[in-house]
Write a protein that holds these residues in place. Structure first.
Motif, PDB file in Angstrom:
ATOM      1  N   LEU A  37      22.168  33.287  19.700  1.00  0.00           N
ATOM      2  CA  LEU A  37      22.888  32.362  20.573  1.00  0.00           C
ATOM      3  C   LEU A  37      24.218  32.016  19.912  1.00  0.00           C
ATOM      4  N   LYS A  38      25.239  31.842  20.773  1.00  0.00           N
ATOM      5  CA  LYS A  38      26.518  31.404  20.249  1.00  0.00           C
ATOM      6  C   LYS A  38      26.453  29.899  20.013  1.00  0.00           C
ATOM      7  N   PRO A  39      27.311  29.388  19.155  1.00  0.00           N
ATOM      8  CA  PRO A  39      27.289  27.937  18.894  1.00  0.00           C
ATOM      9  C   PRO A  39      27.321  27.105  20.166  1.00  0.00           C
ATOM     10  N   ALA A  40      28.092  27.509  21.158  1.00  0.00           N
ATOM     11  CA  ALA A  40      28.152  26.730  22.396  1.00  0.00           C
ATOM     12  C   ALA A  40      26.802  26.764  23.107  1.00  0.00           C
ATOM     13  N   ASP A  41      26.155  27.960  23.061  1.00  0.00           N
ATOM     14  CA  ASP A  41      24.833  28.086  23.683  1.00  0.00           C
ATOM     15  C   ASP A  41      23.841  27.174  22.996  1.00  0.00           C
ATOM     16  N   VAL A  42      23.932  27.124  21.663  1.00  0.00           N
ATOM     17  CA  VAL A  42      23.021  26.262  20.904  1.00  0.00           C
ATOM     18  C   VAL A  42      23.165  24.818  21.387  1.00  0.00           C
ATOM     19  N   ARG A  78      22.908  24.474  31.827  1.00  0.00           N
ATOM     20  CA  ARG A  78      23.105  25.791  31.212  1.00  0.00           C
ATOM     21  C   ARG A  78      22.024  26.039  30.172  1.00  0.00           C
ATOM     22  N   GLY A  79      21.689  24.987  29.429  1.00  0.00           N
ATOM     23  CA  GLY A  79      20.650  25.090  28.405  1.00  0.00           C
ATOM     24  C   GLY A  79      19.312  25.462  28.996  1.00  0.00           C
ATOM     25  N   ALA A  80      19.018  24.971  30.209  1.00  0.00           N
ATOM     26  CA  ALA A  80      17.730  25.256  30.841  1.00  0.00           C
ATOM     27  C   ALA A  80      17.545  26.756  31.016  1.00  0.00           C
ATOM     28  N   ALA A  81      18.630  27.406  31.410  1.00  0.00           N
ATOM     29  CA  ALA A  81      18.538  28.849  31.613  1.00  0.00           C
ATOM     30  C   ALA A  81      18.334  29.567  30.277  1.00  0.00           C
TER      31      ALA A  81
END
Lengths: 315, 484
Positions: free
Chosen positions: A189-194, A216-219
């Motif tokens: 995961l990219k930092p933003a995804d984290v 977005r995190g839910a997905a």
């Protein structure tokens, strides 16, 4: 005061006391002849005789390399050993009963259970306090054993298994093992995804309201995390995957702590105590941990206490 | 050593600090006070020996001995009363009552305790009867004491001392029965299976009884006992004392050499001969007088024989003595009791007694003790609820199992469950049956909803049977401080 004729006629008799003097005088001070009472003297002689006998019977006489051994070979070390043996023998029936009782059956025998809890409390102080704390409240990374949140299960049997095989212990086939990927560090995961995943986890645990980031995190959660933590984030004890919706956090539930967890993951370890402690001690420890308030699966919920087993205080 | 000092100072016996003890051989006497002494002695000995054998049914859970000091289980049973260690103030109260009772008796009737009821007096009296039984009365005893040792004297002494020993052993033997079930202990004692403390207690009490009652006797009263010293400070002009009425008796004598009129005392010496502490009452009040009144009996007998009125030696107060010298009549004895000192002591004594009875009547037979877990002080559960843990001890102080309810009064929404039940059964109250005479420990968990602040919490224990009763214990509920 002593007249010369006294020396010829023997000791003078002292007027006020009626006791004869010893006949010597120094600077005008004379000594009265008051010998020790006979009983005292004989007690003293008896003590001397006793002391000689004592020195023969007990180790008493020092030597160059080693001292005397006494006629019966008594040593304080030997006495301690025999007292320890006696204590061990006194504990033996309880330990034997523990060995003979499967841990799930312990609650059926309240007396044995109480003894197990007491023994477990002592064993806990020796073995478990360094990590879990004297009150078993744990700390960051070391589970709190008082609460009702169990990574690997909180029944007597589950706790026994955890104790016996430890957590992530190499070389133990039955050890509790699971591995969370280091999503950030390994580039999954990219930092933003984290941050999005963290937002989502904070939403499902009730710490933050939902927002776009959490959506977005839910997905991302559905794609990466549900395998272990479940679709609803309630975790899975099979893999020791924590419940993410509750209020208990092993490594902290703040944004910073969660970011760290998702980025680098944690893999705490606990020794496999089965190698070090006897099965009875493990049972006692399990019973104690179970008794701290978070133990699960009562054989008989709301069982009436042993009310009818009246303990008579009479003769 | 035979040569004398020229000044003649040698060979003087050392100055003695006290008089040589004179052996006392009291003569047998009969009379009303002697009979009273018999009655009191019989009563006291009967109470002492019989009490441990009285039974008192307390149900299947408690011993059935009426009076039992159960040190092992830390209970004191006295007929219907059962005292637990924390209720020891009852025993303290009884001891205070005994002390004040002694003051009360002293202010009312003088040294009646010393003369009649004191164990030293009772056992000394008993041993003196043994002396008379074996050696004969006063004269025979004195003769035997002076006689050289021979088979007859040895046989008599051995016989007498064996009886002393028998009395002493049974005295020590009776004492231990107050501390354990008497029939069981008696059986164990003779089969040598009793605990060693029983044998050592009997041994010590046998030795002290034999020594104090058989040999020391009046010396205990005169030299060892502190009570005469205290008591002499408590007597006043209204206290009854055994008094020789010298205004009536003097000048004493059998026959006046000058023909001058004599007093009533014929100087027969019987009053001194019967005295168990070896004093002559005609020398006035003295510390050796235990007011047993045997001299009154002796003198009354002589007065009757010589045709004079009784009471030359009698119980008289100092106040009455003055009245009698002036020719006035004496105050009746019952009126003497009715004076301020006696009434004040009686008041204090009854007040303590009433307070004890009140406490006994209203005491709770249940009790609760709570100790809160402080490590950790609180626990957050997975649901966010806050949990505190308490070690609660329910105490049932009756000899029957009792149904009891523990009720929680704490923060809104607080519920409790115990270690022996599942959390989903949590409620505001718990009911248990507590076995007879038992302290029952139970770990109690209390949860309150998330966001609850720390505050007061109390447990109330309620007995659900007909006698009811409830007790409460206040403690606290800890919660995390608000971080927001």
């Amino acid at each position: 005061m002593s007249a010369p004729e006294n020396e010829k006629t023997g000791p003078r008799i002292d007027e006020p006391t009626g006791t004869s003097t010893m006949g010597h005088e120094w600077d005008g001070i004379e000594e009265l002849n008051t010998p020790l009472p006979t009983w005292w003297l004989y007690t003293f002689y008896a003590c001397i005789v006793f002391a000689i006998g004592y020195c023969v019977v007990y180790p008493a006489i020092p030597g160059i390399k080693e001292g005397s051994h006494g006629t019966f070979g008594w040593t304080s070390r030997g006495q301690l050993a025999s007292e320890m043996d006696a204590a061990k023998a006194a504990r033996a029936p309880v330990l034997a009963a523990l060995d003979a009782t499967p841990i799930a059956d312990l609650p059926k025998n309240p007396e044995l259970l109480a003894k197990a809890v007491a023994g477990g409390k002592a064993a806990f102080k020796v073995n478990c306090v360094p990590c879990h704390g004297s009150g078993a409240a744990g700390s960051i990374g070391y589970p709190n054993l008082n609460d009702d949140d169990w990574l690997w299960g909180g029944t007597l049997t589950d706790i026994q298994t955890t104790l016996e095989h430890g957590i992530r212990q190499p070389g133990d086939d039955a050890t509790r093992t699971s591995m969370m990927p280091s999503f950030g560090r390994d580039g999954i995961l990219k930092p933003a995804d984290v941050q999005d995943v963290v937002s989502y986890v904070r939403q499902i645990s009730g710490q933050e309201p939902g927002n776009a980031s959490a959506q977005r995190g839910a997905a991302l959660f559905a794609a990466n995390c549900v395998a272990c933590h479940g679709a609803d984030g309630k975790g899975n004890r099979m893999f020791g995957a924590p419940n993410l919706t509750d209020k208990v956090w092993l490594y902290g539930g703040s944004r910073t702590a969660l970011t760290e967890t998702v980025t680098n993951a944690h893999a705490g370890v606990m020794p496999a105590w089965g190698n070090r402690l006897s099965p009875a001690t493990i049972k006692m420890l399990a019973a104690y941990v179970h008794s701290l308030g978070g133990g699960e699966a009562f054989a008989a919920p709301a069982a009436a206490p042993a009310a009818e087993t009246a303990t008579s205080t009479g003769q | 050593m035979t040569n004398m000092d020229p000044k003649g100072l040698t060979r003087q016996p050392p100055k003695r600090l006290h008089a040589e003890t004179q052996a006392v051989y009291p003569r047998a006497v009969d009379g009303r006070f002697r009979r009273l002494k018999w009655a009191v002695m019989t009563f006291c000995l009967a109470v002492y020996y019989i009490t441990p054998w009285l039974r008192w049914h307390r149900g299947p859970y408690s011993p059935d001995q009426a009076v039992l000091i159960d040190l092992e289980h830390r209970r004191f049973y006295m007929f219907a009363i059962e005292i637990w260690p924390q209720e020891f103030y009852f025993v303290a109260g009884l001891l205070i009552m005994a002390g004040i009772g002694l003051f009360l008796v002293t202010s009312a009737v003088g040294r009646a305790w010393c003369g009649y009821a004191c164990p030293q007096t009772v056992w000394t009296d008993l041993f003196q009867h043994v002396d008379r039984l074996i050696d004969g009365d006063r004269n025979a005893q004195m003769k035997l004491a002076k006689a050289p040792w021979g088979p007859a004297k040895i046989a008599r002494r051995l016989g007498k001392w064996s009886i002393y020993l028998l009395i002493s052993i049974s005295t020590g033997g009776a004492w231990i029965f107050y501390f354990a079930d008497a029939p069981t202990l008696a059986r164990e004692f003779v089969t040598l299976q009793a605990p060693s403390i029983a044998y050592s207690t009997v041994f010590v009490l046998t030795v002290t009884t034999m020594w104090f009652g058989g040999f020391m006797r009046e010396q205990v009263c005169i030299y060892m006992c502190p009570w005469p010293r205290i008591q002499s400070a408590m007597l006043d002009e209204k206290s009854l004392l055994v008094t020789y009425k010298d205004w009536r008796g003097e000048p004493r004598g059998k026959k006046s050499p000058t023909g001058a009129p004599l007093g009533d005392c014929i100087d027969c010496g019987l009053c001194a001969a019967v005295c168990p502490t070896g004093i002559d009452i005609r020398e006035g009040p003295q510390i050796g007088c235990i007011t047993c009144a045997l001299c009154i009996d002796a003198c009354d007998g002589v007065m009757a024989k010589t045709g004079r009125p009784r009471g030359l030696i009698d119980y008289v107060t100092l106040e009455d003595a003055a009245r009698e010298i002036n020719g006035q009549s004496a105050t009746p004895h019952w009126k003497l009791i009715w004076h301020a000192r006696t009434l004040i002591y009686l008041g204090i004594w009854s007040a303590i007694g009433a307070a004890l009875l009140f406490a006994l009547g209203t005491r709770q037979h249940i009790s609760i003790a709570v100790s809160k877990d402080r490590n950790p002080p609180y626990m957050i559960l997975s649901s966010g609820e806050i949990r505190n843990a308490y070690a609660v001890r329910w105490k049932n102080m009756e000899a029957r199992p009792r149904k009891m309810q523990l009720v929680l009064d704490g923060p809104a929404g607080a519920r409790m469950w115990s270690e022996d039940m599942a959390k989903d059964m949590a409620a505001r109250d718990l009911t248990r049956i507590i076995p007879a005479d038992t302290t029952s420990p139970l770990r109690i968990y209390v949860t309150a909803p998330a966001g609850t602040h720390e505050g007061k919490l109390s447990f109330t224990l309620r007995a659900l049977d007909q006698d009811g009763g409830q007790v409460s214990y206040d403690t606290r509920f800890d919660a995390p401080e608000d971080e927001h």
